[in-house]
Design an enzyme around this catalytic site. Sequence first.
Site, PDB file in Angstrom:
ATOM      1  CE1 TYR A   1      -3.100  -3.109   0.951  1.00 34.77           C
ATOM      2  CE2 TYR A   1      -4.545  -1.194   0.961  1.00 34.77           C
ATOM      3  CZ  TYR A   1      -4.368  -2.563   0.917  1.00 34.77           C
ATOM      4  OH  TYR A   1      -5.471  -3.374   0.835  1.00 34.77           O
TER       5      TYR A   1
ATOM      6  CE  LYS B   1       4.992 -17.740  -0.666  1.00 39.14           C
ATOM      7  NZ  LYS B   1       4.354 -19.077  -0.597  1.00 39.14           N
TER       8      LYS B   1
ATOM      9  CG  ASP C   1       1.673 -20.413   1.037  1.00 42.25           C
ATOM     10  OD1 ASP C   1       2.224 -20.200   2.144  1.00 42.25           O
ATOM     11  OD2 ASP C   1       2.251 -21.048   0.128  1.00 42.25           O
TER      12      ASP C   1
ATOM     13  CG  ASP D   1      -7.150  -5.999   2.133  1.00 45.25           C
ATOM     14  OD1 ASP D   1      -8.170  -5.636   2.748  1.00 45.25           O
ATOM     15  OD2 ASP D   1      -7.083  -6.069   0.883  1.00 45.25           O
TER      16      ASP D   1
ATOM     17  CG  ASP E   1     -12.246  -9.304   3.009  1.00 38.65           C
ATOM     18  OD1 ASP E   1     -12.052  -8.414   3.867  1.00 38.65           O
ATOM     19  OD2 ASP E   1     -12.880  -9.102   1.949  1.00 38.65           O
TER      20      ASP E   1
HETATM   21  C1  IPM Z   1     -10.206  -2.650   3.985  1.00 42.51           C
HETATM   22  C2  IPM Z   1     -10.550  -2.230   2.588  1.00 42.51           C
HETATM   23  C3  IPM Z   1      -9.592  -1.132   2.132  1.00 42.51           C
HETATM   24  C4  IPM Z   1      -8.197  -1.705   2.131  1.00 42.51           C
HETATM   25  C5  IPM Z   1      -9.949  -0.511   0.768  1.00 42.51           C
HETATM   26  C6  IPM Z   1     -11.367   0.014   0.744  1.00 42.51           C
HETATM   27  C7  IPM Z   1      -8.996   0.563   0.367  1.00 42.51           C
HETATM   28  O1  IPM Z   1     -10.534  -3.321   1.743  1.00 42.51           O
HETATM   29  O2  IPM Z   1     -10.273  -1.795   4.897  1.00 42.51           O
HETATM   30  O3  IPM Z   1      -9.874  -3.833   4.197  1.00 42.51           O
HETATM   31  O4  IPM Z   1      -7.763  -2.292   1.135  1.00 42.51           O
HETATM   32  O5  IPM Z   1      -7.513  -1.565   3.135  1.00 42.51           O
HETATM   33 MN    MN Z   2     -10.168  -5.242   2.772  1.00 38.58          MN
END
Ligand code: IPM
Ligand code: MN
Length: 323
Positions: free
Chosen positions: A119, A166, A199, A223, A227
């Site tokens: 990032y 990694k 992984d 990130d 999820d």
């Molecule tokens: C998160 C989101 C953000 C990220 C996006 C919206 C920029 O996916 O907060 O996980 O990638 O950090």
């Molecule tokens: Mn995210």
Amino acid sequence: MSKVVLINGDGIGQEVIPAARAVLTVLNLPLEFLEAEAGFGTFEKTGNALPLETLEMCESSDAVLFGATGSPMVKVEGYQSPILTLRRHFDLFANLRPALLPHQGIDMLIVRENTEGLYSRRERVEDNGQTAIAERVITARASERIVRVACEQAMQRRKKLTLVHKANVLKETCGLFRQIGWEIVKDFPELEVDEVLVDAAAMFMVENPGRFDVMVTTNLFGDILSDLAAGLTGGLGIAPSANVGAKKPAVFEPVHGSAPDIAGRGVADPRAAILSAAMMLDFLGHMTAAETIRRITYATSHTGDTTRTTYTIIQQLEQQYVR
Ligand code: IPM
Ligand code: MN
């Protein structure tokens, strides 16, 4: 009195942040709410996704509760994701993402480095558009402070920490993160520490999620894994997060995005925003209120009606919350 800036943003952010506000309001805590604008809608209106006025309000606040904003898949001249700008502007280097599903033995916390890695915004195109390059920046300083936060979190929990990287392929960047990680954990001799390649971590999270307590990792890995953790524990509808730095304000946001496909229909799950508000209350020192919200929210299911879910939670709070 703590100052809280509410930023709805785009899409379902407009629905879930007011829901979280309604929940906070019934607690009668010493909080002052201020509303501010940001997001793609704001960008289209004003040319700025995070207007100076919003940023200044955040600067003089104790905490920000942020909904979600649209993030375009392609480059839009002048547009920058407001949440990324907030993280950078306030140096909110630690992103805390808990995932809980007690009856399946899942109770983990992903501690995601929030300021660098992939990032870093150091992307460029060469070779007449035929080659695209992203620079993955890892510093000792950012690695040290994020691992320290993860250690402190683990000390409050089950005292288990997993370094996720990694380093077998990314010998320099992940190599540095790993090396710093193993150095810092020496300051926390009570912790049980291990390391897992990213992984394999994804596989173990599915196969045996109960093995994880706190996981610490670099920005993009965090990130993705957060999820995955959300998917394992009831979905993005119930995944909260906190972006914290060395000083105020901190920014609290549901892990989910603006979900344009369901926006405006009153069906969004408000629980991730409500649980993010609970993390904010912890940060502001209202631990009992935070814990009560969490207990009730995790026990409430979302039947597809934002208002109804919110109202159910509020009713329970009115019965159970004693100041
Ligand atoms: C998160 C989101 C953000 C990220 C996006 C919206 C920029 O996916 O907060 O996980 O990638 O950090
Ligand atoms: Mn995210």
